[in-house]
Design a protein around this motif. Structure first.
Motif, mmCIF file in Angstrom:
data_model
loop_
_atom_site.group_PDB
_atom_site.id
_atom_site.type_symbol
_atom_site.label_atom_id
_atom_site.label_comp_id
_atom_site.label_asym_id
_atom_site.label_seq_id
_atom_site.Cartn_x
_atom_site.Cartn_y
_atom_site.Cartn_z
ATOM 1 N N LEU A 24 0.785 -1.123 0.097
ATOM 2 C CA LEU A 24 -0.105 -0.055 -0.132
ATOM 3 C C LEU A 24 0.789 1.230 0.004
ATOM 4 C CD1 LEU A 24 -2.579 -1.246 2.445
ATOM 5 C CD2 LEU A 24 -2.859 -1.057 -0.079
ATOM 6 N N ALA A 25 1.903 1.013 0.787
ATOM 7 C CA ALA A 25 3.027 2.173 0.653
ATOM 8 C C ALA A 25 3.520 2.621 -0.632
ATOM 9 C CB ALA A 25 3.930 2.250 1.799
ATOM 10 N N LEU A 26 3.697 1.722 -1.333
ATOM 11 C CA LEU A 26 4.275 1.799 -2.542
ATOM 12 C C LEU A 26 3.429 2.357 -3.551
ATOM 13 C CD1 LEU A 26 6.740 0.887 -4.419
ATOM 14 C CD2 LEU A 26 5.761 -1.153 -4.751
ATOM 15 N N ASP A 27 2.111 2.096 -3.385
ATOM 16 C CA ASP A 27 1.044 2.414 -4.329
ATOM 17 C C ASP A 27 0.672 4.084 -3.862
ATOM 18 O OD1 ASP A 27 0.630 -0.007 -5.482
ATOM 19 O OD2 ASP A 27 -1.205 -0.381 -4.067
ATOM 20 N N GLU A 28 0.821 4.370 -2.535
ATOM 21 C CA GLU A 28 0.588 5.677 -2.072
ATOM 22 C C GLU A 28 1.638 6.835 -2.610
ATOM 23 O OE1 GLU A 28 0.488 5.590 2.119
ATOM 24 O OE2 GLU A 28 -1.604 4.662 1.975
ATOM 25 N N VAL A 29 3.247 5.991 -2.766
ATOM 26 C CA VAL A 29 4.328 6.906 -3.099
ATOM 27 C C VAL A 29 3.970 7.222 -4.873
ATOM 28 C CG1 VAL A 29 6.835 6.821 -3.940
ATOM 29 C CG2 VAL A 29 6.030 5.930 -1.462
ATOM 30 N N GLY A 30 3.448 6.353 -5.338
ATOM 31 C CA GLY A 30 3.057 6.392 -6.881
ATOM 32 C C GLY A 30 2.117 7.510 -6.886
#
Length: 105
Positions: A24-30
């Protein structure tokens, strides 16, 4: 454009319940880069693998090694191909010949 390997790994993680805080954090960075910079930062395979492994409980320091192992296997495969059918010398000779022709008046 999303790397199809990233999409497949994300889908498997979601289907198995292993897409948690790091994915989820990876998606939020995007999403944040899209909002702030006006362009999306697209996750690569190393990023999604690291996020999934972190969500599985592997220490972050160890997750960095998994893409290295995969790349090492790829390098060994390339070396094997080159040993079976050497092409580096042929490319070098061809490039030199092309350069010579281009510089001849």
């Amino acid at each position: 454009d999303v790397d199809p390997r990233v999409a497949a790994l994300r889908r498997i993680a979601q289907e198995t319940g292993n897409a948690r805080e790091h994915v989820l954090a990876l998606d939020e960075v995007g999403a944040a880069t899209q909002e702030v910079l006006g362009r999306r930062l697209i996750a690569n395979v190393a990023g999604i693998v690291g996020a999934i492994l972190s969500d599985l409980g592997y220490p972050v320091a160890l997750t960095r090694g998994f893409p290295l192992v995969a790349r090492s296997a790829g390098i060994v495969a390339h070396l094997s191909e080159e040993m079976a059918d050497p092409m580096a010398r042929r490319l070098w000779v061809q490039a030199h010949e092309d350069e010579s022709r281009a510089s001849t008046p």
